[in-house]
Design an enzyme around this catalytic site. Structure first.
Site, mmCIF file in Angstrom:
data_model
loop_
_atom_site.group_PDB
_atom_site.id
_atom_site.type_symbol
_atom_site.label_atom_id
_atom_site.label_comp_id
_atom_site.label_asym_id
_atom_site.label_seq_id
_atom_site.Cartn_x
_atom_site.Cartn_y
_atom_site.Cartn_z
ATOM 1 N N GLY A 15 0.813 -1.207 0.000
ATOM 2 C CA GLY A 15 0.000 0.000 0.000
ATOM 3 C C GLY A 15 0.843 1.253 0.000
ATOM 4 N N GLU A 34 10.616 3.501 5.688
ATOM 5 C CA GLU A 34 10.491 2.065 5.899
ATOM 6 C C GLU A 34 11.400 1.616 7.036
ATOM 7 O OE1 GLU A 34 10.089 -1.823 6.176
ATOM 8 O OE2 GLU A 34 8.709 -0.559 5.001
ATOM 9 N N HIS A 47 -2.270 -13.009 -4.938
ATOM 10 C CA HIS A 47 -3.161 -12.888 -6.083
ATOM 11 C C HIS A 47 -3.203 -11.431 -6.506
ATOM 12 C CE1 HIS A 47 -5.523 -16.820 -5.612
ATOM 13 N NE2 HIS A 47 -4.709 -16.801 -4.567
ATOM 14 N N ARG A 108 5.122 -12.671 -3.778
ATOM 15 C CA ARG A 108 4.927 -11.335 -3.213
ATOM 16 C C ARG A 108 6.201 -10.489 -3.303
ATOM 17 N NH1 ARG A 108 0.907 -10.018 0.676
ATOM 18 N NH2 ARG A 108 1.196 -7.950 1.589
ATOM 19 N N LEU A 130 9.284 4.208 13.021
ATOM 20 C CA LEU A 130 8.593 5.343 13.630
ATOM 21 C C LEU A 130 8.373 5.102 15.116
ATOM 22 C CD1 LEU A 130 7.232 8.086 12.990
ATOM 23 C CD2 LEU A 130 5.093 6.818 12.694
ATOM 24 N N TYR A 213 -1.288 -22.260 -5.343
ATOM 25 C CA TYR A 213 -1.132 -21.672 -6.674
ATOM 26 C C TYR A 213 0.349 -21.501 -7.008
ATOM 27 C CZ TYR A 213 -1.048 -17.375 -3.784
ATOM 28 O OH TYR A 213 -0.787 -16.425 -2.829
ATOM 29 N N ASP A 292 -3.834 -2.301 5.976
ATOM 30 C CA ASP A 292 -3.954 -3.019 7.242
ATOM 31 C C ASP A 292 -3.906 -2.096 8.455
ATOM 32 O OD1 ASP A 292 -4.252 -5.445 6.037
ATOM 33 O OD2 ASP A 292 -2.282 -6.233 6.558
ATOM 34 N N ALA A 305 -4.232 -7.272 0.366
ATOM 35 C CA ALA A 305 -3.268 -6.363 -0.255
ATOM 36 C C ALA A 305 -3.942 -5.503 -1.309
ATOM 37 C CB ALA A 305 -2.126 -7.162 -0.868
ATOM 38 N N ALA A 306 -4.904 -6.088 -2.019
ATOM 39 C CA ALA A 306 -5.631 -5.324 -3.038
ATOM 40 C C ALA A 306 -6.329 -4.120 -2.429
ATOM 41 C CB ALA A 306 -6.650 -6.221 -3.742
#
Length: 378
Positions: A15, A34, A47, A108, A130, A213, A292, A305-306
């Site tokens: 995101g 990060e 996916h 991923r 942070l 998958y 999240d 994640a989408a």
């Protein structure tokens, strides 16, 4: 000359990376912080549906992602004991013609690496954990664990389920332990003996499941992730090692194709499936949440994640529309256009019913964050 609004994004996950990429392309002054010192290709699959691929198109990585990922013709649901087909949802060429973009599965780490390549290096600061956020009215002071500080005008929390920004807005609160864990394993397809596998299949029986998958276009690497009941989780651990013995016990009596996967995957990890209740607010002052940090969910729709990626795209769209100097209006518009959809996905994911039967997934896969008509705040 008026100074550009300084936008700080906390967390360079999927995101946060999307937000940084799209906001940079939109001409905003953005910086991405990060906590990790670097990223590695560590293990999970993902996916990427047509709703996400349309965002990757804007970021300039759709074609390369199509080259790297596996393109299943169908999403199969099968009975875990008998392998009987419970549902068969068309993807492949149908997704391209019907939704306007492909549906693929990929590692991923490979997906994230492509996203990060769209962000100029000078925008990303690694090793920035942070520690404290202080909205001072006219700006925001960010204090990091390494002793450094930064000042921004807008701060976006893409820092995950244990978000420091969420804690600043809502107070400290542990996420909810759902009583389930997900076992994960990625391994070479060549290790699987005697069985071929659907390109995308969810095996179901009783109170547990296994999603399987491929994660490369060559189909030489395969991934499984489970949902299995578990004793209360130790919240001080983000994950723990698991084992083939634990998998054999959890899936005793299941179809031989599932057993073959268990025997092939020699390195297994175990992760808690955590949630939070829908938030009463997504922003306050100069702080705003996505993904999240805002609406963590079980992974049972393969859309967690989408939702973070869609959030980032919608927030960018709203800031472009209102202007960054009117961030309260942008944040209100963003929440009005994301809360219902994210809440619906969160609920369906919680219930773990997605595509178990031959339902129509158009409402999910057909969504285009750039074209959907905007609604005003109620």
């Amino acid at each position: 000359m008026q100074r550009k609004t300084r936008i700080a994004i906390i967390g360079a996950g999927l995101g946060g990376a999307t937000a940084a990429s799209l906001m940079h392309k939109a001409g905003f002054d953005v910086r991405l912080y990060e906590r990790a010192d670097r990223f590695e290709r560590i293990g999970a699959g993902i996916h990427v549906g047509p709703n996400v691929m349309k965002i990757m198109r804007r970021m300039g990585i759709e074609d390369e992602l199509n080259r790297q990922g596996a393109h299943p013709d169908y999403w199969y649901s099968r009975d875990g004991m008998t392998a009987e087909i419970m549902s068969q949802i068309p993807l492949g060429d149908y997704a391209v013609s019907h939704y306007g973009a492909s549906y693929l599965t990929v590692h991923r780490g490979d997906f994230h690496a492509l996203m990060m390549q769209t962000i100029p290096p000078g925008i990303v600061a690694f090793g920035k954990s942070l520690d404290k956020v202080e909205d001072r009215g006219d700006d925001v002071l960010l204090s990091f664990a390494d002793g450094s500080t930064e000042v921004a005008d807008i701060v976006i929390g893409g820092d995950g389920i244990n978000s420091k920004l969420r804690e600043t807005l809502m107070g400290p609160e542990l996420p909810k332990d759902t009583g389930y864990v997900g076992h994960r394993a990625v391994f070479p397809t060549s290790r699987i003996k005697n069985f071929s596998h659907d390109m995308c299949c969810k095996w179901w029986s009783g109170d547990r499941h296994m999603m399987v998958y491929f994660v490369t276009s060559r189909q030489d690497e395969i991934y499984y992730v489970t949902g299995v009941p578990h004793a209360p989780w130790d919240m001080t651990r983000s994950w723990v090692p698991s084992s083939q013995d634990e998998m054999r016990e959890a899936f005793a009596g299941w179809h031989p194709a599932v057993q073959a996967l268990i025997e092939a995957g020699d390195t297994v990890t175990k992760w808690p499936l955590l949630e939070r209740d829908p938030l009463p607010l997504w922003s306050k002052g100069r702080l705003v949440l996505l993904g999240d940090a805002c609406h963590p969910m079980k992974p049972h729709m393969a859309q967690g994640a989408a939702m973070a990626i869609e959030d980032a795209a919608m927030l960018t769209r709203c800031l472009e529309l209102t202007g960054t100097d009117r961030h309260p209006a942008a944040f209100a518009l963003y929440e009005a256009n994301r809360s219902e959809r994210a809440g619906r996905v969160q609920l369906v994911s919680h219930n773990n019913t997605w595509l178990r039967t031959n339902e129509n997934p158009d409402w999910c896969f057909g969504y285009d964050v750039f074209e959907v008509p905007l609604v005003e705040k109620a």
